[in-house]
Design a protein around this motif. Structure first.
Motif, PDB file in Angstrom:
ATOM      1  N   GLY A 102       2.139  -4.561   0.317  1.00  0.00           N
ATOM      2  CA  GLY A 102       1.526  -5.739  -0.309  1.00  0.00           C
ATOM      3  C   GLY A 102       0.023  -5.562  -0.489  1.00  0.00           C
ATOM      4  O   GLY A 102      -0.744  -6.512  -0.400  1.00  0.00           O
ATOM      5  N   ASP A 103      -0.376  -4.334  -0.747  1.00  0.00           N
ATOM      6  CA  ASP A 103      -1.804  -4.010  -0.885  1.00  0.00           C
ATOM      7  C   ASP A 103      -2.186  -3.985  -2.359  1.00  0.00           C
ATOM      8  O   ASP A 103      -1.866  -3.042  -3.088  1.00  0.00           O
ATOM      9  CB  ASP A 103      -2.062  -2.640  -0.235  1.00  0.00           C
ATOM     10  N   GLY A 104      -2.830  -5.052  -2.818  1.00  0.00           N
ATOM     11  CA  GLY A 104      -3.263  -5.108  -4.215  1.00  0.00           C
ATOM     12  C   GLY A 104      -2.209  -5.647  -5.153  1.00  0.00           C
ATOM     13  O   GLY A 104      -2.489  -5.884  -6.328  1.00  0.00           O
ATOM     14  N   VAL A 105      -0.979  -5.822  -4.650  1.00  0.00           N
ATOM     15  CA  VAL A 105       0.117  -6.420  -5.427  1.00  0.00           C
ATOM     16  C   VAL A 105       0.879  -7.354  -4.490  1.00  0.00           C
ATOM     17  O   VAL A 105       0.730  -7.291  -3.273  1.00  0.00           O
ATOM     18  CB  VAL A 105       1.090  -5.348  -5.974  1.00  0.00           C
ATOM     19  N   GLU A 106       1.690  -8.219  -5.083  1.00  0.00           N
ATOM     20  CA  GLU A 106       2.524  -9.082  -4.244  1.00  0.00           C
ATOM     21  C   GLU A 106       3.562  -8.213  -3.523  1.00  0.00           C
ATOM     22  O   GLU A 106       4.233  -7.382  -4.136  1.00  0.00           O
ATOM     23  CB  GLU A 106       3.238 -10.128  -5.109  1.00  0.00           C
ATOM     24  N   LYS A 107       3.650  -8.408  -2.216  1.00  0.00           N
ATOM     25  CA  LYS A 107       4.562  -7.577  -1.418  1.00  0.00           C
ATOM     26  C   LYS A 107       5.988  -7.755  -1.905  1.00  0.00           C
ATOM     27  O   LYS A 107       6.482  -8.863  -2.061  1.00  0.00           O
ATOM     28  CB  LYS A 107       4.461  -7.972   0.059  1.00  0.00           C
ATOM     29  N   ASN A 108       6.641  -6.621  -2.178  1.00  0.00           N
ATOM     30  CA  ASN A 108       8.007  -6.650  -2.679  1.00  0.00           C
ATOM     31  C   ASN A 108       8.702  -5.377  -2.184  1.00  0.00           C
ATOM     32  O   ASN A 108       8.641  -4.331  -2.827  1.00  0.00           O
ATOM     33  CB  ASN A 108       8.003  -6.713  -4.213  1.00  0.00           C
ATOM     34  N   ARG A 109       9.354  -5.482  -1.044  1.00  0.00           N
ATOM     35  CA  ARG A 109       9.915  -4.294  -0.407  1.00  0.00           C
ATOM     36  C   ARG A 109      11.158  -3.787  -1.135  1.00  0.00           C
ATOM     37  O   ARG A 109      11.459  -2.590  -1.102  1.00  0.00           O
ATOM     38  CB  ARG A 109      10.205  -4.580   1.070  1.00  0.00           C
ATOM     39  N   LYS A 110      11.850  -4.681  -1.815  1.00  0.00           N
ATOM     40  CA  LYS A 110      12.993  -4.248  -2.614  1.00  0.00           C
ATOM     41  C   LYS A 110      12.511  -3.370  -3.766  1.00  0.00           C
ATOM     42  O   LYS A 110      13.111  -2.331  -4.077  1.00  0.00           O
ATOM     43  CB  LYS A 110      13.749  -5.467  -3.153  1.00  0.00           C
ATOM     44  N   LYS A 111      11.419  -3.802  -4.396  1.00  0.00           N
ATOM     45  CA  LYS A 111      10.819  -3.016  -5.474  1.00  0.00           C
ATOM     46  C   LYS A 111      10.316  -1.683  -4.924  1.00  0.00           C
ATOM     47  O   LYS A 111      10.441  -0.621  -5.561  1.00  0.00           O
ATOM     48  CB  LYS A 111       9.651  -3.807  -6.094  1.00  0.00           C
ATOM     49  N   ALA A 112       9.759  -1.731  -3.698  1.00  0.00           N
ATOM     50  CA  ALA A 112       9.264  -0.507  -3.065  1.00  0.00           C
ATOM     51  C   ALA A 112      10.399   0.493  -2.896  1.00  0.00           C
ATOM     52  O   ALA A 112      10.253   1.679  -3.230  1.00  0.00           O
ATOM     53  CB  ALA A 112       8.643  -0.838  -1.709  1.00  0.00           C
ATOM     54  N   LEU A 113      11.555   0.025  -2.411  1.00  0.00           N
ATOM     55  CA  LEU A 113      12.690   0.922  -2.204  1.00  0.00           C
ATOM     56  C   LEU A 113      13.150   1.524  -3.524  1.00  0.00           C
ATOM     57  O   LEU A 113      13.448   2.727  -3.600  1.00  0.00           O
ATOM     58  CB  LEU A 113      13.843   0.177  -1.524  1.00  0.00           C
ATOM     59  N   GLU A 114      13.196   0.699  -4.579  1.00  0.00           N
ATOM     60  CA  GLU A 114      13.601   1.212  -5.905  1.00  0.00           C
ATOM     61  C   GLU A 114      12.690   2.349  -6.344  1.00  0.00           C
ATOM     62  O   GLU A 114      13.139   3.379  -6.859  1.00  0.00           O
ATOM     63  CB  GLU A 114      13.556   0.082  -6.937  1.00  0.00           C
ATOM     64  N   LEU A 115      11.385   2.164  -6.132  1.00  0.00           N
ATOM     65  CA  LEU A 115      10.418   3.189  -6.529  1.00  0.00           C
ATOM     66  C   LEU A 115      10.526   4.441  -5.651  1.00  0.00           C
ATOM     67  O   LEU A 115      10.400   5.571  -6.134  1.00  0.00           O
ATOM     68  CB  LEU A 115       8.996   2.614  -6.477  1.00  0.00           C
ATOM     69  N   TYR A 116      10.747   4.247  -4.344  1.00  0.00           N
ATOM     70  CA  TYR A 116      10.933   5.403  -3.447  1.00  0.00           C
ATOM     71  C   TYR A 116      12.146   6.222  -3.899  1.00  0.00           C
ATOM     72  O   TYR A 116      12.101   7.457  -3.949  1.00  0.00           O
ATOM     73  CB  TYR A 116      11.138   4.945  -2.006  1.00  0.00           C
ATOM     74  N   LEU A 117      13.207   5.512  -4.253  1.00  0.00           N
ATOM     75  CA  LEU A 117      14.431   6.200  -4.676  1.00  0.00           C
ATOM     76  C   LEU A 117      14.226   6.920  -6.017  1.00  0.00           C
ATOM     77  O   LEU A 117      14.751   8.016  -6.232  1.00  0.00           O
ATOM     78  CB  LEU A 117      15.588   5.202  -4.773  1.00  0.00           C
ATOM     79  N   GLU A 118      13.445   6.295  -6.907  1.00  0.00           N
ATOM     80  CA  GLU A 118      13.157   6.941  -8.194  1.00  0.00           C
ATOM     81  C   GLU A 118      12.379   8.231  -7.954  1.00  0.00           C
ATOM     82  O   GLU A 118      12.651   9.270  -8.577  1.00  0.00           O
ATOM     83  CB  GLU A 118      12.355   5.993  -9.093  1.00  0.00           C
ATOM     84  N   ALA A 119      11.396   8.151  -7.038  1.00  0.00           N
ATOM     85  CA  ALA A 119      10.630   9.356  -6.697  1.00  0.00           C
ATOM     86  C   ALA A 119      11.550  10.410  -6.094  1.00  0.00           C
ATOM     87  O   ALA A 119      11.466  11.597  -6.433  1.00  0.00           O
ATOM     88  CB  ALA A 119       9.517   9.003  -5.707  1.00  0.00           C
ATOM     89  N   ALA A 120      12.454   9.967  -5.206  1.00  0.00           N
ATOM     90  CA  ALA A 120      13.386  10.896  -4.553  1.00  0.00           C
ATOM     91  C   ALA A 120      14.281  11.586  -5.561  1.00  0.00           C
ATOM     92  O   ALA A 120      14.536  12.795  -5.465  1.00  0.00           O
ATOM     93  CB  ALA A 120      14.232  10.141  -3.524  1.00  0.00           C
ATOM     94  N   GLU A 121      14.755  10.828  -6.564  1.00  0.00           N
ATOM     95  CA  GLU A 121      15.644  11.393  -7.593  1.00  0.00           C
ATOM     96  C   GLU A 121      14.951  12.488  -8.395  1.00  0.00           C
ATOM     97  O   GLU A 121      15.603  13.349  -8.985  1.00  0.00           O
ATOM     98  CB  GLU A 121      16.117  10.285  -8.534  1.00  0.00           C
TER      99      GLU A 121
END
Length: 587
Positions: A102-121
């Protein structure tokens, strides 16, 4: 490394965009070069100017964390999005971190996981590690330990084994919900396969203990030796394998038993930085296991551990100062180290500090404070403190006298294997205190305590065999137990053994040996020793006959509770009175 830096710098200065980005990384991370954010930003910008999208992502990192520029997570997020659109998927992981925290944006951990998974892919190992954390914690997604394992194994292929070994540790020694020894073995195996040295060492331990895999001492020893003999592995990492291999040699597991080799390896482990070995070496020198017994060396190793903050070692240092074990007795230092240990909640430290307050050593005597400290340690199940609470209730110190409670505390501590409690419990049965006298039970408990090294129990066994209480009278057996107790410094046993040597009871008469033991006992204020020393002077055994000195020792013995001494003094009075009467009659 120096040659590599020079080559990268040469290429960067020649305008190679990739080299400029790499040189920026080196300055940012301080990798092989002094850290310098200004230089890092300069080279990132030079690379970005040539269209290098990786450098653009790194500029985002500089704004994200305020490296060489004012922190601006809004700008960092904008840069990350631009990079993702251009196909730089490391930026996916970085943007995910902003949403995760939630640093500089509204905290959204579900969105965070989606992005982590996109990076992982897209093969970004940081994204794999971070996404795995969500799956093994069950955070914004259903817990899936297999998915977490899959992601971490993939990350290891890209060179990141840190999270993989952490997950292995959780699977090995974490909470019950995570514990899975077979998984721990798989994870350590994978991490070791990809070059993680600590994982390889832990894999050896699993083979040694047979946890998650069939036990194989030979395989474990092979692994420990491979680490020790690898010139690329640091001595600090090797230290733990030295320690593990030492255990194998000590026990003869996977290698021929060799305690000398074990000792050498234990010392190597400690000198290599395996601080857990400091305490163990202290114990080994104290008990004479592996090394020749040396209280001085024991103290030295315990002190090393204590100075690093190990609470159990701090308590051992306190014990050494209190009981003069390898160091001059110093109650003030004992208190200091006990307080350090007790402050960390260590029961041995609490118990040791309680002992000081009980006896008034280095502190003002305070039975209430002793009771408080013993209670804290006993609450953690510390047997010595449970036994000490029994003593306070038995003697009514700091609490109302209650033999019933004393008996119960002694019983609890004795059941946990505490030899002092066994001795006190046996004494209650022997004396019929609160319980019906039971010589058989007393004998059983005295024997158990003696086998665990309690000198008082050994002395009592000597007494029971010497008198013939519940056992057939056996002066040789009495002498054997007295000798064991005397060797441990029991003054009463020294006196009684001296008496046996004096009269040749159960042992071959040896006046010189008798004198030595009896004087030791008497000089320590023991009534038994004082009584026998009186006998020696009265009859001239091993010393010139001296009735005045005999009388002096009998008086000391009587004062300290020896009834036999009183009978001798009565005889002196009778003889003296008879002489006076005869003198008067003669006149």
């Amino acid at each position: 490394m120096s040659h590599n830096i020079d080559e990268i710098r040469r290429k960067a200065e020649a305008g190679d965009a990739e080299a400029q980005d790499k040189l920026g990384d080196m300055y940012r991370l301080g990798n092989g070069i002094d850290q310098n954010y200004e230089e890092a930003l300069k080279w990132y910008k030079a690379s970005e100017a040539q269209g290098n999208i990786s450098a653009r992502n790194h500029i985002g990192v500089m704004y994200h964390y305020g490296y060489g520029v004012p922190k601006d997570t809004g700008k960092a997020g904008q840069i990350y999005r631009e990079c993702i659109a251009a196909g730089e998927y490391k930026a996916c992981n970085n943007l995910a971190i902003l949403y995760d925290t939630g640093d500089g944006v509204e905290k959204n951990r579900k969105k965070a996981l989606e992005l982590y998974l996109e990076a992982a892919e897209h093969g970004i190992w940081q994204g794999m590690d971070n996404a795995a954390r969500f799956y093994y914690k069950g955070d914004v997604v259903e817990r899936d330990l297999d998915k977490a394992e899959e992601l971490l194994v993939k990350a290891a292929k890209y060179g990141s084994t840190n999270m993989l070994t952490q997950f292995a540790e959780i699977s090995y020694s974490g909470d019950e919900e995570f514990r899975d020894y077979a998984r721990a073995f798989r994870l350590y195996s994978k991490a070791a396969e990809y070059g993680d040295e600590s994982a390889l060492g832990n894999l050896g331990l699993l083979y040694y203990e047979g946890i998650g895999v069939e036990k194989s001492y030979e395989k474990a020893v092979e692994i420990f030796n491979s680490i020790i003999n690898d010139p690329e592995i640091s001595e600090e990492t090797k230290a733990y394998s030295y320690a593990n291999l030492a255990c194998a040699y000590q026990d003869g597991h996977g290698v021929p038993k060799d305690t000398v080799k074990a000792g050498e390896l234990y010392i190597k482990a400690a000198n290599g930085g395996c601080s857990k070995m400091y305490e163990r070496l202290g114990e080994m020198y104290a008990t004479g296991k592996i090394f020749e017994k040396s209280l001085e060396n024991s103290f030295e190793w315990y002190m090393k551990a204590a100075e690093l903050g190990y609470p159990a070692a701090q308590a051992k240092v306190g014990d050494a100062y209190r009981m003069s074990k390898g160091v001059e007795r110093d109650y003030d230092n004992a208190r200091i180290w006990y307080e350090k240990s007790a402050a960390q909640g260590d029961p041995a430290g609490q118990n040791g500090l309680g002992n000081l307050y009980l006896c008034g050593h280095g502190v003002e005597k305070d039975y209430g404070k002793a009771f408080e400290l013993y209670s804290l340690a006993a609450g953690q199940g510390y047997p010595a403190s449970v036994s000490n609470l029994g003593l306070l209730y038995r003697d009514g110190k700091g609490v109302k006298k209650d033999p019933g409670k004393a008996f119960e505390y002694f019983r609890q501590a004795a059941d946990k294997g505490n030899e002092t409690a066994m001795f006190h419990l046996a004494s209650m049965y022997f004396d019929g205190l609160y319980v019906k006298r039971d010589d058989a039970k007393a004998l059983e408990l005295f024997k158990k305590a003696a086998e665990k090294g309690h000198s008082g129990a050994m002395e009592k066994l000597g007494y029971m065999y010497g008198i013939g209480i519940y056992v057939e009278r056996d002066l040789s057996e009495a002498a054997r137990w007295y000798a064991k107790a005397a060797e441990l410094g029991d003054a009463n046993a020294q006196g009684n053994l001296g008496g046996l040597y004096l009269f040749g009871d159960g042992v071959e008469q040896n006046i010189e040996k008798a004198c030595e033991l009896i004087r030791k006992s008497a000089d320590r204020g023991n009534a038994t020793g004082q009584y026998y020393l009186g006998c020696m002077y009265e009859y001239g055994y091993g010393v010139p006959r001296d009735m005045k000195t005999a009388k002096m020792w009998f008086k000391q013995a009587e004062k300290n509770g020896n009834t036999g001494a009183g009978e001798h003094l009565a005889d002196f009075h009778f003889v003296a009175k008879s002489l006076i009467d005869r003198f008067k009659k003669g006149r």
